[in-house]
Structures are given as C-alpha cells and as structure tokens.
Scaffold this active site. Structure first.
Site, short mmCIF file in Angstrom:
data_model
loop_
_atom_site.label_atom_id
_atom_site.label_comp_id
_atom_site.label_asym_id
_atom_site.label_seq_id
_atom_site.Cartn_x
_atom_site.Cartn_y
_atom_site.Cartn_z
N ASN A 184 43.19 38.52 53.89
CA ASN A 184 42.64 37.91 54.50
C ASN A 184 42.59 37.62 56.10
O ASN A 184 41.37 37.13 56.97
CB ASN A 184 41.78 35.99 54.22
CG ASN A 184 41.32 36.70 52.47
OD1 ASN A 184 41.89 35.27 51.63
ND2 ASN A 184 40.78 37.69 52.63
N ARG A 230 28.58 36.25 51.21
CA ARG A 230 27.05 36.71 50.73
C ARG A 230 26.48 35.52 50.16
O ARG A 230 25.31 35.83 50.39
CB ARG A 230 27.65 37.42 48.85
CG ARG A 230 27.42 39.22 49.61
CD ARG A 230 28.29 40.05 48.60
NE ARG A 230 29.98 39.59 48.04
CZ ARG A 230 30.73 39.74 47.00
NH1 ARG A 230 30.57 39.90 46.05
NH2 ARG A 230 31.96 39.10 46.89
N ASP A 232 35.08 33.54 44.95
CA ASP A 232 35.37 35.11 45.92
C ASP A 232 32.61 34.18 45.74
O ASP A 232 32.58 34.05 44.94
CB ASP A 232 34.71 36.14 45.27
CG ASP A 232 34.95 37.56 46.07
OD1 ASP A 232 34.43 37.09 47.36
OD2 ASP A 232 35.17 38.27 46.43
C1 IPE Z 1 39.89 37.52 47.02
O1 IPE Z 1 39.17 37.74 47.20
C2 IPE Z 1 41.04 36.56 47.88
C3 IPE Z 1 40.49 34.83 48.14
C4 IPE Z 1 39.29 34.90 47.10
C5 IPE Z 1 41.10 33.94 48.79
P1 IPE Z 1 38.28 38.99 48.93
O2 IPE Z 1 37.13 38.27 49.00
O3 IPE Z 1 39.51 38.48 49.89
O4 IPE Z 1 38.82 39.87 48.21
P2 IPE Z 1 38.46 41.16 48.10
O5 IPE Z 1 38.73 41.98 49.77
O6 IPE Z 1 36.84 41.91 47.93
O7 IPE Z 1 39.09 42.58 47.41
C1 IPE Z 2 35.98 34.38 49.28
O1 IPE Z 2 34.19 34.32 49.72
C2 IPE Z 2 36.26 32.57 50.01
C3 IPE Z 2 37.84 33.56 50.76
C4 IPE Z 2 38.39 35.04 50.43
C5 IPE Z 2 38.34 33.04 51.66
P1 IPE Z 2 33.92 35.15 50.52
O2 IPE Z 2 34.52 35.18 51.87
O3 IPE Z 2 35.17 36.65 50.04
O4 IPE Z 2 33.26 36.40 50.58
P2 IPE Z 2 32.22 37.71 50.36
O5 IPE Z 2 33.23 38.19 49.25
O6 IPE Z 2 32.55 37.93 51.59
O7 IPE Z 2 30.77 37.41 49.59
MG MG Z 3 35.26 38.31 48.78
#
Ligand code: IPE
Ligand code: IPE
Ligand code: MG
Length: 247
Positions: free
Chosen positions: A66, A22, A18
């Site tokens: 997602n 950001r 994650d």
């Molecule tokens: C969880 O991350 C899914 C993956 C890392 C693929 P998200 O960024 O989608 O989760 P939430 O929405 O913050 O809970």
């Molecule tokens: C994780 O990073 C990747 C996926 C969930 C595909 P994010 O895209 O969720 O990054 P943040 O949480 O917005 O920073």
């Molecule tokens: Mg995320």
C-alpha cells in the site's frame, strides 16, 4: 440475529478490510472519505466481534504494497491511523481490549509508532479479547524476516542446527504467540489474499462478501460466522474420521 453454538464460533477471525475507495467513488466522494468511514466500521466491528464470541480479531489495515499508492492517500491513511489510536486508547482500556500488531511497524511514521507503543503497553494485561492490527504487513516480507532471524538464532546456538519444524520456525513470525485464524473474511467482492497471513491461514475457512468495508455491519459478521459454522474443517482427515458413525 441467531448465533451458532459456541463451539462453532471462530475463536480468531481475520478480516481483509477492502472497498473503501469504491464505496467513496460510488458516492462521488474522495477516497479518503471512504477510509474515514472505514475507521468507523473498525470501531463497530471490534465491539461486535467480542459480542459474537471472538477471542481474537485481526484487521488488515495497511499492506507493505500500500506504500505504492499516491502519497496523499498514504499520508492521509497514516493521519487517520494516528487519530484513531489516540481516540481509541480510552475505549481499549475501558473495554479491556488488548492491542497487538503484526507487520514491520518500525517503518511507520514516528507519531503512529508512539501511539501504538503507548496503547500496546497500556493494554498488555488484558487477556479476554485481542485486537491485532496488521500494519505494514505482508506475508512474504514476514517469512523473509523470520528466515533471517531463525538463521541468526541457529548461528548463535539458540536453535538446534539441522532441524526443521513449523512449531520452532513459526515463533519467528510476527504472529508468534497468536493462534492461527479460523476464519478469513474479505469484503468488497474480491477473492484473493493480497499477501495476508499466507502461512497462518493454511487451514482457515474463507468467506467473501460483496459488501464494501464502510457498509460492513455486525449482521454481516454474524452471517460470516453462520457460514463458518456450516463448514466441516477436515485438516486432511475424512468426514468419517471426524464423526465416526454411531454403532
Ligand atoms: C489489501 O487490500 C490490503 C488491505 C486491506 C490493507 P488492497 O486493496 O491493497 O489489495 P489489492 O491491491 O486489491 O489486491
Ligand atoms: C481498503 O480499501 C483499505 C486499504 C487497503 C488501506 P481500498 O482503499 O483498497 O478500497 P478499494 O479497493 O480501492 O475500493
Ligand atoms: Mg482495495
């Protein structure tokens, strides 16, 4: 980098990758740039996991939720995934890494499916180290699918009616044949599961780190393993039962 004794190294670690978005925002870059850097981290951590003694590494790459992201981001992620699979095939074969997936991969774009199937087939014979990509994965969807398939098996007489056991039911989950994760790591400071391995993680240890995924290094992975090694996994027993006092 000092390593814990081999019996304290997790056999299966699973990572909720994650913080790509950001990471990019903090640098004034588009979110997709964070995902691109995240793919580099996937490469490095796949190798690091093996060097640190893992047998199985599961990476949460795309959740069923997602799909609700902006369409440009979803298609960019699918494009990156296809590019990654295409580029990594040779590395998987050279380094003897077996690829597996969990999740509803049949709903992924055909190009991604093609590369996935090709890589899975080409690496099916490797046994030392398995990389599991969670793609279009969600624990609730997985359980609902398993319940449907299990009920169908009972109806067809392939499973005994009126019985109930985790061992029998868990063979219908997309993780069938994989060991449960010993350790679940989440990067970027969030402390939630986000629909990841909710049943298989029943006795996993959790480590949460503030590091965003594109910045996550082998040293961070080793630090998570060191934290894991300090934990006592009791599985419902008492400490005394696990280590009876010397008489
Ligand atoms: C969880 O991350 C899914 C993956 C890392 C693929 P998200 O960024 O989608 O989760 P939430 O929405 O913050 O809970
Ligand atoms: C994780 O990073 C990747 C996926 C969930 C595909 P994010 O895209 O969720 O990054 P943040 O949480 O917005 O920073
Ligand atoms: Mg995320």
């Amino acid at each position: 980098m000092s390593l814990p004794s081999p019996d304290k190294v997790p056999s299966h670690a699973a990572i909720i990758m994650d913080g790509n978005g950001r990471w990019a925002r903090q640098r004034g870059l588009p979110r997709i740039e964070g995902h691109r850097r995240g793919v580099e981290t996937v490469r490095k951590i796949t190798e690091a996991g093996r060097e640190l003694g893992l047998r199985t590494l599961t990476l949460y790459a795309f959740s069923v939720e997602n799909w609700k992201r902006p369409p440009e981001e979803v298609s960019a992620l699918m494009g990156l995934l296809e590019f990654y699979l295409q580029k990594e095939l040779q590395t998987f074969v050279k380094n003897r890494i077996r690829l597996r997936t969990i999740g509803r991969t049949g709903e992924l774009p055909p190009g991604v499916q093609k590369h996935l199937n090709h890589t899975i087939e080409a690496t099916a014979g490797f046994t030392d180290y398995t990389l599991v990509l969670a793609l279009n994965y969600g624990a609730r969807t997985e359980v609902a699918d398993a319940a449907r398939d299990y009920a169908a098996a009972v109806a067809a007489g392939r499973e005994p009616a009126g019985e109930s056991s985790w061992a029998a039911f868990s063979r219908y989950l997309s993780t069938a044949g994989l060991p449960d994760p010993d350790l679940i790591i989440r990067t970027s400071g969030e402390s939630r599961l986000s629909n990841f391995l909710m049943l298989q993680g029943a006795y996993a240890e959790f480590v949460f780190t503030p590091v965003h995924w594109p910045d996550f290094t082998k040293a961070d992975l080793a630090a998570a393993f060191a934290e894991y090694a300090r934990r006592e996994r009791r599985y419902g027993l008492t400490s005394e039962q696990l280590a009876p006092p010397a008489k």
